[in-house]
Design an enzyme around this catalytic site. Structure first.
Site, PDB file in Angstrom:
ATOM      1  CD  GLU A   1      -3.547  -9.109   9.810  1.00  0.00           C
ATOM      2  OE1 GLU A   1      -3.759  -9.621  10.923  1.00  0.00           O
ATOM      3  OE2 GLU A   1      -2.713  -8.221   9.611  1.00  0.00           O
TER       4      GLU A   1
ATOM      5  CB  CYS B   1      -4.669  -2.191   6.871  1.00  0.00           C
ATOM      6  SG  CYS B   1      -3.637  -3.641   6.623  1.00  0.00           S
TER       7      CYS B   1
ATOM      8  CB  THR C   1      -0.894  -0.014   1.261  1.00  0.00           C
ATOM      9  OG1 THR C   1      -1.687  -1.202   1.220  1.00  0.00           O
ATOM     10  CG2 THR C   1      -1.794   1.200   1.306  1.00  0.00           C
TER      11      THR C   1
ATOM     12  CG  LEU D   1     -22.977  -1.162   8.528  1.00  0.00           C
ATOM     13  CD1 LEU D   1     -24.386  -1.375   8.002  1.00  0.00           C
ATOM     14  CD2 LEU D   1     -22.784   0.306   8.919  1.00  0.00           C
TER      15      LEU D   1
ATOM     16  N   GLY E   1      -9.239  -1.080  14.279  1.00  0.00           N
ATOM     17  CA  GLY E   1      -7.783  -0.986  14.357  1.00  0.00           C
ATOM     18  C   GLY E   1      -7.121  -1.936  13.382  1.00  0.00           C
TER      19      GLY E   1
ATOM     20  CD  GLU F   1      -4.266  -8.835  -1.961  1.00  0.00           C
ATOM     21  OE1 GLU F   1      -3.595  -9.282  -2.889  1.00  0.00           O
ATOM     22  OE2 GLU F   1      -5.483  -9.102  -1.807  1.00  0.00           O
ATOM     23  CG  PHE F   2      -8.625  -4.504  -2.537  1.00  0.00           C
ATOM     24  CD1 PHE F   2      -8.664  -3.207  -2.036  1.00  0.00           C
ATOM     25  CD2 PHE F   2      -8.344  -4.694  -3.880  1.00  0.00           C
ATOM     26  CE1 PHE F   2      -8.438  -2.110  -2.876  1.00  0.00           C
ATOM     27  CE2 PHE F   2      -8.111  -3.614  -4.722  1.00  0.00           C
ATOM     28  CZ  PHE F   2      -8.160  -2.317  -4.215  1.00  0.00           C
TER      29      PHE F   2
ATOM     30  NE  ARG G   1       0.930  -5.975  12.443  1.00  0.00           N
ATOM     31  CZ  ARG G   1       1.178  -6.251  11.159  1.00  0.00           C
ATOM     32  NH1 ARG G   1       2.034  -5.506  10.495  1.00  0.00           N
ATOM     33  NH2 ARG G   1       0.576  -7.255  10.566  1.00  0.00           N
TER      34      ARG G   1
HETATM   35  C1  UGA Z   1      -8.486  -4.179   6.050  1.00  0.00           C
HETATM   36  C2  UGA Z   1      -9.505  -4.139   4.888  1.00  0.00           C
HETATM   37  O1  UGA Z   1     -10.772  -4.632   5.332  1.00  0.00           O
HETATM   38  C3  UGA Z   1      -9.012  -4.973   3.703  1.00  0.00           C
HETATM   39  O2  UGA Z   1      -9.904  -4.841   2.608  1.00  0.00           O
HETATM   40  C4  UGA Z   1      -7.622  -4.459   3.294  1.00  0.00           C
HETATM   41  O3  UGA Z   1      -7.087  -5.208   2.206  1.00  0.00           O
HETATM   42  C5  UGA Z   1      -6.679  -4.581   4.477  1.00  0.00           C
HETATM   43  O4  UGA Z   1      -7.202  -3.780   5.568  1.00  0.00           O
HETATM   44  C6  UGA Z   1      -5.326  -4.052   4.053  1.00  0.00           C
HETATM   45  O5  UGA Z   1      -5.232  -2.864   3.736  1.00  0.00           O
HETATM   46  O6  UGA Z   1      -4.385  -4.840   3.949  1.00  0.00           O
HETATM   47  P1  UGA Z   1      -7.927  -5.905   7.990  1.00  0.00           P
HETATM   48  O7  UGA Z   1      -6.822  -5.008   8.410  1.00  0.00           O
HETATM   49  O8  UGA Z   1      -7.667  -7.370   7.956  1.00  0.00           O
HETATM   50  O9  UGA Z   1      -8.436  -5.525   6.504  1.00  0.00           O
HETATM   51  O10 UGA Z   1      -9.133  -5.584   8.964  1.00  0.00           O
HETATM   52  P2  UGA Z   1     -10.714  -5.437   8.861  1.00  0.00           P
HETATM   53  O11 UGA Z   1     -11.360  -6.741   8.734  1.00  0.00           O
HETATM   54  O12 UGA Z   1     -11.104  -4.374   7.894  1.00  0.00           O
HETATM   55  O13 UGA Z   1     -11.021  -4.902  10.338  1.00  0.00           O
HETATM   56  C7  UGA Z   1     -10.468  -3.649  10.754  1.00  0.00           C
HETATM   57  C8  UGA Z   1     -10.993  -3.271  12.121  1.00  0.00           C
HETATM   58  O14 UGA Z   1     -12.384  -2.968  12.041  1.00  0.00           O
HETATM   59  C9  UGA Z   1     -10.854  -4.364  13.170  1.00  0.00           C
HETATM   60  O15 UGA Z   1     -10.446  -3.793  14.403  1.00  0.00           O
HETATM   61  C10 UGA Z   1     -12.252  -4.943  13.264  1.00  0.00           C
HETATM   62  O16 UGA Z   1     -12.555  -5.518  14.508  1.00  0.00           O
HETATM   63  C11 UGA Z   1     -13.087  -3.706  13.031  1.00  0.00           C
HETATM   64  N1  UGA Z   1     -14.442  -4.003  12.522  1.00  0.00           N
HETATM   65  C12 UGA Z   1     -14.614  -4.652  11.346  1.00  0.00           C
HETATM   66  C13 UGA Z   1     -15.528  -3.591  13.259  1.00  0.00           C
HETATM   67  O17 UGA Z   1     -15.375  -2.958  14.324  1.00  0.00           O
HETATM   68  N2  UGA Z   1     -16.787  -3.846  12.801  1.00  0.00           N
HETATM   69  C14 UGA Z   1     -16.986  -4.492  11.620  1.00  0.00           C
HETATM   70  O18 UGA Z   1     -18.167  -4.681  11.236  1.00  0.00           O
HETATM   71  C15 UGA Z   1     -15.883  -4.919  10.872  1.00  0.00           C
END
Ligand code: UGA
Length: 437
Positions: free
Chosen positions: A156, A265, A127, A255, A262, A152-153, A333
């Site tokens: 984790e 990313c 990124t 949502l 956190g 990349e999208f 992280r």
């Molecule tokens: C995020 C993006 O969702 C991916 O599309 C992207 O590719 C990735 O970053 C990246 O840039 O590499 P990720 O870091 O794995 O993926 O985390 P998310 O699943 O997006 O969750 C992020 C935070 O939001 C977490 O703390 C999670 O608990 C929180 N979250 C997620 C919520 O509080 N509510 C939700 O409904 C979903």
């Protein structure tokens, strides 16, 4: 789709998943990482990341002779393994003032310029801020090498699935015929996938990545503020978000309310987008508000724990369930769970933390105890604070936990517990986004 020779630089979440997925598709992949220990582990068949299907995919690639690991960059670039495509998947951590630190990408670019045989294309998967592809072109000092931006999208915890079933493939290229041809060569890797391929310029591809993550951050902060409103007016955030998510223009994902969002990313990329806007004298108050709301959400959850504890945390034992930034990963992280735990500690709480996967990580400070099971963590606690949405927390013996605690209060910052069932066990439950009717 012809089998390609591919070098992947970086064996983190993105690099390793990309390498293993490409090998599974029949390409010959050499994955290189500067961390010799990590390479030794991978060569011994061990994958340290908690990621479903990844160890099996890596093992299958190695068995098929299609996936190799090395700590030496020349091994991945020079004959007998000269690549058609070089995927750059190295970290771009948050640097000064919020801007992404691209020094590792730049160092790799210099090395590639020296080492890459003609005929390869450089594919930036890290990124990176807008303009990085152009900067990499300058650092390569090799006008013959196309530079593609291919963000990349994957998330984790579902990295392999996301890599195999992407929503979209974004490929940014320059305007030269060589760049265009390289973009088509890259797109050809994905002909078996159903996902749309979006061919753009480099700057657009680079921006799409930040725009997507910052949008998710805004959406999450919106949901968390709605949760606060629900608590105040006697509504239920679960119902409200279901009602919202059924509108296809809004969609149900991202949502769920939480103690904040956190991970490695979203916070980093949100700051980087703000920094980019600032350098162009463009205010982006919406994104800034998402960050401020997130910070406030950590405080709001810490306040809930303090209220549940009777108004003071000094010397009060609190059990923290969850340290990972989300369920399904050991990654802490920028974890909201850690942020809330720090706020509790700052008010004098004595913390015992249980997480099924994340090991301590919080650095050298010994400011909380860890427990190897949730029942030990709950012993003599006044509040259990559920901060990561591990599904197993919903299946615990809450009647037992209620007996073990000093006072039986639960703060459910992820809304994964059944409040009625817990209340039947004698616990009082304060769930984020649940107003009292
Ligand atoms: C995020 C993006 O969702 C991916 O599309 C992207 O590719 C990735 O970053 C990246 O840039 O590499 P990720 O870091 O794995 O993926 O985390 P998310 O699943 O997006 O969750 C992020 C935070 O939001 C977490 O703390 C999670 O608990 C929180 N979250 C997620 C919520 O509080 N509510 C939700 O409904 C979903």
């Amino acid at each position: 789709m012809p089998a390609r020779k591919i070098a992947v630089i970086g064996a983190g979440y993105v690099g390793l998943t990309t390498a293993a997925t490409l090998a599974a598709a029949g390409h010959g992949v050499t994955c290189v990482d500067v961390d010799r220990d990590k390479v030794a582990e991978l060569r011994a068949g061990r994958v340290a990341l908690l990621e479903p299907d990844l160890p099996e995919l890596v093992a299958a690639g190695r068995r098929a002779g299609l996936l190799r690991f090395t700590a030496r960059l020349p091994d991945a670039l020079l004959p007998p393994h000269p690549p058609d495509l070089v995927f750059v998947c190295v970290p771009t951590p948050r640097g000064e003032g919020g801007a992404a630190d691209v020094s590792i990408v730049e160092a790799v670019a210099r090395d590639l310029g020296r080492l890459l045989p003609p005929g390869a294309a450089v594919v930036l998967k890290s990124t990176v801020p807008v303009g990085t592809a152009d900067r990499v072109r300058g650092l390569l000092r090799r006008p013959d090498l196309p530079v593609l931006s291919h963000p990349e999208f994957l998330s984790e915890g579902s990295a392999v699935h996301d890599c195999r079933h992407p929503d979209r493939l974004v490929i940014g290229a320059g305007t030269t015929p060589a760049d265009r041809a390289a973009a088509r060569r890259l797109a050809d890797l994905y002909t078996d996938l159903a996902a749309p391929v979006l061919l753009t310029g480099n700057a657009s591809a680079e921006l799409i990545k930040y725009a997507a993550n910052a949008f998710l951050a805004v959406k999450l902060s919106y949901a968390n503020t709605l949760a606060e409103l629900c608590e105040s007016v006697g509504a239920d955030i679960g119902d409200v978000c279901r009602g919202l998510g059924l509108d296809p223009r809004i969609a149900p994902a991202h949502l769920r309310p939480s103690p904040g969002w956190g991970g490695p990313c979203l916070p980093k990329d949100t700051h980087a987008l703000l920094d980019l806007a600032r350098t162009r004298q463009i205010g982006f108050p919406l994104v800034r508000a998402a960050l401020e709301t997130n910070d406030r959400q950590h405080h709001r959850i810490a306040d809930k724990v303090r209220t549940a504890a009777g108004g003071c945390l000094d010397g009060v034992r609190i059990a923290v369930y969850g340290l990972a930034f989300k369920a399904g990963t050991a990654d802490t992280r920028d974890s909201p769970a850690l942020a809330v735990a720090r706020l509790l500690h700052a008010q004098g709480a004595e913390l015992t933390v249980y997480d099924p996967a994340a090991a301590n990580p919080a650095g050298p400070d010994d400011w909380y105890q860890t427990a190897d099971n949730p029942y030990t963590a709950a012993k003599a606690a006044t509040v259990v604070a559920v901060l990561t949405e591990w599904p197993e927390f919903a299946r615990l013996d809450w009647a037992l936990i209620s007996q073990l605690m000093h006072r039986p209060h639960v703060v459910d910052a992820r809304r994964i517990l059944d409040p009625e069932a817990l209340e039947a066990c004698g616990l009082t439950v304060s769930a984020v986004g649940r107003g009292t009717r």
